[in-house]
Motif scaffolding. Structure first.
Motif, PDB file in Angstrom:
ATOM      1  N   PHE A   1       0.845  -1.379   0.104  1.00 47.46           N
ATOM      2  CA  PHE A   1       0.054  -0.118   0.030  1.00 47.46           C
ATOM      3  C   PHE A   1       0.837   1.186   0.090  1.00 47.46           C
ATOM      4  O   PHE A   1       1.604   1.450   0.987  1.00 47.46           O
ATOM      5  N   GLY A   2       0.960   2.101  -1.017  1.00 43.04           N
ATOM      6  CA  GLY A   2       1.666   3.108  -1.271  1.00 43.04           C
ATOM      7  C   GLY A   2       0.974   4.318  -1.477  1.00 43.04           C
ATOM      8  O   GLY A   2       0.001   4.397  -1.906  1.00 43.04           O
ATOM      9  N   HIS A   3       1.369   5.436  -0.695  1.00 43.95           N
ATOM     10  CA  HIS A   3       0.989   6.901  -1.109  1.00 43.95           C
ATOM     11  C   HIS A   3       1.995   7.848  -1.431  1.00 43.95           C
ATOM     12  O   HIS A   3       3.053   7.560  -1.046  1.00 43.95           O
TER      13      HIS A   3
ATOM     14  N   GLY B   1      -5.694   6.244 -18.443  1.00 48.38           N
ATOM     15  CA  GLY B   1      -4.933   5.257 -19.280  1.00 48.38           C
ATOM     16  C   GLY B   1      -4.370   4.200 -18.174  1.00 48.38           C
ATOM     17  O   GLY B   1      -3.741   3.332 -18.858  1.00 48.38           O
ATOM     18  N   LEU B   2      -4.665   4.357 -16.972  1.00 47.62           N
ATOM     19  CA  LEU B   2      -4.029   3.355 -16.068  1.00 47.62           C
ATOM     20  C   LEU B   2      -4.218   1.858 -16.236  1.00 47.62           C
ATOM     21  O   LEU B   2      -3.658   0.878 -16.238  1.00 47.62           O
ATOM     22  N   GLU B   3      -5.745   1.800 -16.889  1.00 49.59           N
ATOM     23  CA  GLU B   3      -5.965   0.288 -17.131  1.00 49.59           C
ATOM     24  C   GLU B   3      -5.070  -0.286 -18.182  1.00 49.59           C
ATOM     25  O   GLU B   3      -5.014  -1.485 -18.206  1.00 49.59           O
ATOM     26  N   GLU B   4      -4.518   0.451 -19.088  1.00 47.06           N
ATOM     27  CA  GLU B   4      -3.402  -0.103 -19.912  1.00 47.06           C
ATOM     28  C   GLU B   4      -2.386  -1.164 -19.301  1.00 47.06           C
ATOM     29  O   GLU B   4      -1.930  -1.936 -20.032  1.00 47.06           O
ATOM     30  N   PHE B   5      -2.045  -0.469 -18.184  1.00 42.23           N
ATOM     31  CA  PHE B   5      -0.702  -1.126 -17.474  1.00 42.23           C
ATOM     32  C   PHE B   5      -1.329  -1.829 -16.353  1.00 42.23           C
ATOM     33  O   PHE B   5      -0.537  -2.736 -15.673  1.00 42.23           O
TER      34      PHE B   5
ATOM     35  N   ALA C   1       3.847   5.257  -3.228  1.00 42.32           N
ATOM     36  CA  ALA C   1       3.202   4.734  -4.543  1.00 42.32           C
ATOM     37  C   ALA C   1       4.337   4.534  -5.527  1.00 42.32           C
ATOM     38  O   ALA C   1       4.110   3.264  -6.264  1.00 42.32           O
ATOM     39  N   ALA C   2       5.033   5.219  -5.749  1.00 43.11           N
ATOM     40  CA  ALA C   2       6.208   5.235  -6.891  1.00 43.11           C
ATOM     41  C   ALA C   2       6.970   3.810  -6.592  1.00 43.11           C
ATOM     42  O   ALA C   2       7.175   2.882  -7.424  1.00 43.11           O
ATOM     43  N   ILE C   3       7.438   3.698  -5.457  1.00 45.70           N
ATOM     44  CA  ILE C   3       8.003   2.408  -4.748  1.00 45.70           C
ATOM     45  C   ILE C   3       7.184   1.275  -4.712  1.00 45.70           C
ATOM     46  O   ILE C   3       7.395   0.108  -5.404  1.00 45.70           O
TER      47      ILE C   3
ATOM     48  N   VAL D   1       0.944   7.444  -8.296  1.00 44.47           N
ATOM     49  CA  VAL D   1       0.659   7.540  -9.818  1.00 44.47           C
ATOM     50  C   VAL D   1       1.798   6.549 -10.297  1.00 44.47           C
ATOM     51  O   VAL D   1       2.745   6.355  -9.759  1.00 44.47           O
ATOM     52  N   HIS D   2       1.032   5.793 -11.519  1.00 45.54           N
ATOM     53  CA  HIS D   2       1.936   5.045 -12.374  1.00 45.54           C
ATOM     54  C   HIS D   2       2.884   5.861 -13.153  1.00 45.54           C
ATOM     55  O   HIS D   2       2.469   6.896 -13.592  1.00 45.54           O
ATOM     56  N   PRO D   3       4.244   5.528 -13.598  1.00 40.21           N
ATOM     57  CA  PRO D   3       5.132   6.361 -13.902  1.00 40.21           C
ATOM     58  C   PRO D   3       4.541   6.703 -15.308  1.00 40.21           C
ATOM     59  O   PRO D   3       5.112   7.726 -15.708  1.00 40.21           O
TER      60      PRO D   3
END
Length: 289
Positions: free
Chosen positions: A95-97, A252-256, A101-103, A124-126
């Protein structure tokens, strides 16, 4: 709560733990400018169901804070948590904030055997994030603090007058009523540890993220898209009043993340884990991927 200095790759890391060690493990990764103690409220709601593990990440709080920007590359920061999960002997829910979240994403993408589920709160996803930063649009404007933080000597500005600018930096247009009194003093005590503020800012300096100036889009840097998939069940919790990370950062997060579940937490912002910890805990406990 139990807390102790634990050795990760031969270096000291301060780790807080809540709940029975026999319960399923939940690794809690804080962001900037927090520390492991930031998870105390949500852990109080989750520790009957999880063994909650909250380290001060590299450069923060009472953990190892080496000098040099090169020590804060993502691969090194992720490696710290690979070592921590490895010591737990088996995959965990992560669980990241914010920066945590990046880690968390890095663990899920590059070490999928260590992560059974991924939970992100206003992080956020990179790829969607870099797309938004490069666009020259609203997120680029909202993220101009990143190049400012990368300036040499910015630590002195942040710490002046009792960390006045540091507090202002993460309070912009957001509800900071949760950070006052004894809690604010506890945060200031962590920020004041020798070398910590520089180490915290080095996370930004070491990041390869490119931030466009408003109205001046830049070409997207090359990213290894095929390697950036989240194969695990993924829960994204989002405070709808966030002014630091805008909704476009998750387009577009669903793409990843093909197993993505999105839940909006209304009436809070980037600091949702402090503002509505019970709501977040309920969302996590009711999530059945």
């Amino acid at each position: 709560m139990h807390s102790a200095i634990e050795s990760l790759q031969g270096q000291p890391f301060f780790v807080r733990r809540w709940g029975d060690p026999a319960l399923p493990r939940l690794l809690l990764l804080h962001g900037f400018p927090e520390y492991g103690g930031a998870w105390a409220e949500i852990a109080s709601h989750l520790s009957q169901h999880f063994h909650c593990i909250a380290p001060d990440q590299r450069g923060y709080g009472q953990s190892w804070a080496p000098e040099g920007v090169e020590n804060y590359a993502a691969s090194s920061l992720i490696g710290d948590m690979v070592a921590l999960i490895g010591a737990e002997q088996g995959p965990v829910t992560v669980f990241g904030h914010d920066w945590g979240a990046a880690i968390a994403y890095g663990l899920a993408m590059f070490h999928p055997h260590l992560v059974d589920r991924l939970i992100i709160a206003n992080g956020v996803h990179p790829v969607p994030f870099q797309r938004a930063l490069a666009s020259g649009g609203e997120q680029s404007a909202a993220s101009q603090y990143i190049p400012w933080l990368r300036q040499p000597g910015v630590e002195a500005e942040l710490s002046a007058n009792g960390f006045e600018k540091l507090q202002a930096l993460f309070a912009t247009h957001m509800d900071m009523s949760w950070l006052s009194g004894a809690r604010l003093q506890a945060y200031k005590a962590e920020w004041a540890r020798p070398g910590r503020l520089q180490a915290m800012v080095n996370w930004y300096r070491a990041s390869p993220l490119q931030v466009a100036k408003p109205g001046q889009p830049i070409a997207m840097p090359a990213l290894p898209l095929a390697r950036l998939t989240v194969p695990q069940p993924h829960l994204l919790l989002w405070g709808d009043g966030d002014t630091a990370l805008l909704p476009e950062t998750t387009l577009g997060l669903e793409e990843f993340a093909p197993q993505l579940t999105r839940i909006t937490i209304a009436g809070c912002d980037h600091w949702l884990h402090h503002q509505k910890p019970k709501d977040l805990a309920e969302a996590i406990l009711n999530w059945n991927p």
